[in-house]
Design an enzyme around this catalytic site. Sequence first.
Site, mmCIF file in Angstrom:
data_model
loop_
_atom_site.group_PDB
_atom_site.id
_atom_site.type_symbol
_atom_site.label_atom_id
_atom_site.label_comp_id
_atom_site.label_asym_id
_atom_site.label_seq_id
_atom_site.Cartn_x
_atom_site.Cartn_y
_atom_site.Cartn_z
ATOM 1 N N ASN A 264 0.868 -1.177 0.000
ATOM 2 C CA ASN A 264 0.000 0.000 0.000
ATOM 3 C C ASN A 264 0.905 1.227 0.000
ATOM 4 O OD1 ASN A 264 -1.823 2.023 0.413
ATOM 5 N ND2 ASN A 264 -2.282 1.499 2.545
ATOM 6 N N TRP A 265 1.007 1.851 -1.165
ATOM 7 C CA TRP A 265 1.933 2.983 -1.278
ATOM 8 C C TRP A 265 1.348 4.283 -0.755
ATOM 9 C CZ3 TRP A 265 4.125 2.041 -6.927
ATOM 10 C CH2 TRP A 265 5.045 0.992 -6.861
ATOM 11 N N LYS A 266 0.079 4.277 -0.449
ATOM 12 C CA LYS A 266 -0.566 5.502 0.059
ATOM 13 C C LYS A 266 -0.306 6.668 -0.919
ATOM 14 C CE LYS A 266 0.179 3.599 4.604
ATOM 15 N NZ LYS A 266 0.113 3.778 6.039
ATOM 16 N N HIS B 92 -9.472 1.028 4.960
ATOM 17 C CA HIS B 92 -8.182 1.297 5.611
ATOM 18 C C HIS B 92 -8.404 2.291 6.757
ATOM 19 C CE1 HIS B 92 -4.068 2.617 6.287
ATOM 20 N NE2 HIS B 92 -3.694 1.498 5.698
ATOM 21 N N GLU C 52 -6.780 4.751 7.739
ATOM 22 C CA GLU C 52 -6.595 6.172 7.401
ATOM 23 C C GLU C 52 -7.855 6.730 6.759
ATOM 24 O OE1 GLU C 52 -2.951 5.716 5.209
ATOM 25 O OE2 GLU C 52 -1.921 5.225 7.073
ATOM 26 N N GLU D 57 -5.326 -4.935 10.683
ATOM 27 C CA GLU D 57 -4.291 -3.921 10.895
ATOM 28 C C GLU D 57 -4.575 -3.172 12.185
ATOM 29 O OE1 GLU D 57 -2.345 -2.742 6.951
ATOM 30 O OE2 GLU D 57 -4.100 -1.477 7.191
ATOM 31 N N GLY E 47 2.482 2.411 10.654
ATOM 32 C CA GLY E 47 3.407 3.533 10.472
ATOM 33 C C GLY E 47 4.088 3.969 11.756
ATOM 34 N N SER F 134 3.564 -2.089 10.366
ATOM 35 C CA SER F 134 5.029 -2.090 10.515
ATOM 36 C C SER F 134 5.667 -3.433 10.164
ATOM 37 C CB SER F 134 5.430 -1.632 11.922
ATOM 38 O OG SER F 134 4.982 -0.308 12.150
ATOM 39 N N GLY G 217 2.876 -1.005 4.309
ATOM 40 C CA GLY G 217 2.946 0.404 3.938
ATOM 41 C C GLY G 217 4.386 0.834 3.718
ATOM 42 N N GLY G 218 4.981 1.433 4.739
ATOM 43 C CA GLY G 218 6.325 2.027 4.632
ATOM 44 C C GLY G 218 7.371 1.141 3.978
HETATM 45 C C1 PEP Z 1 -0.703 0.244 6.034
HETATM 46 O O1 PEP Z 1 -0.779 1.418 5.771
HETATM 47 O O2 PEP Z 1 -1.577 -0.534 5.629
HETATM 48 C C2 PEP Z 1 0.433 -0.220 6.822
HETATM 49 C C3 PEP Z 1 0.395 -1.412 7.338
HETATM 50 O O3 PEP Z 1 1.485 0.666 6.973
HETATM 51 P P1 PEP Z 1 2.930 0.340 7.656
HETATM 52 O O4 PEP Z 1 3.415 -0.937 7.067
HETATM 53 O O5 PEP Z 1 3.773 1.524 7.282
HETATM 54 O O6 PEP Z 1 2.687 0.239 9.128
#
Ligand code: PEP
Length: 256
Positions: free
Chosen positions: A10-12, A97, A99, A169, A175, A215, A236-237
Amino acid sequence: MNRKPIIAANWKMNKTATEAVQFIEKFENLVGGSSLVDIAIAPAFIALSASKELLVNSSTTALAAQNCHFEESGAFTGEISIGMLKDIGVDYVIIGHSERRAIFGENDALINAKAKSLHAAGVNPIFCIGETLEERDGGEIESVLRRQLEDGLKDLDSVNMIQTVIAYEPVWAIGTGRTATPEQAQEAHAFTRSVIREIFGDSVADQIRIQYGGSVKPDNTKELMGQEDVDGALVGGASLDPESFADICKNAAISD
Ligand code: PEP
């Protein structure tokens, strides 16, 4: 039950179309067509077409979008319909999600409308659920996850549900660098699968894939994926760098 892991990036709101193309060229060389895991990449809407051109012949990597509108068309300025995504060749759409829930005020009813429209169109939802730290500390994990599952998946049919991917999640792990322990993840995943079993029966519960997100990094992937009910990761990251995301995919393939 042997479920093939699915790892999704997930590149956001990161990467231009040019940067997406550069990433995919590098990444596809690094993962080299491994058939042990399914992979999906969710770039921003503006990078979907260029990404698809590169992924069209990929044997491992599918294309995902990060959001959609539930209506087919109409006066919804700034929104993107499922038909538009399908036309590009999008295979999965991330919905619910945290966010989008927290920043854009999306609730279970709206997420349910998106899930139904995706199923009707034959596009696979990556359906996200998860509790906040306050909810966890207040002992509300199970009631929160149950509400998100019951309301968000309301009236869905079990044939289509098998195509759905659920992403657990915990909001406090997204994040933040703070990962759920493998035991915490397993506990939440087992509970999630038990609710799916109650609603949709054994066949769906045994087959549906439940990703962990929060994470995830190359060095914690194997342990998380080694848990019985963890069938993949939403990243994500650590998915923004091709080497790091390829390492996560490779580690997921060799976890036991
Ligand atoms: C996400 O945004 O779905 C996520 C899991 O981010 P991260 O891996 O950065 O915690």
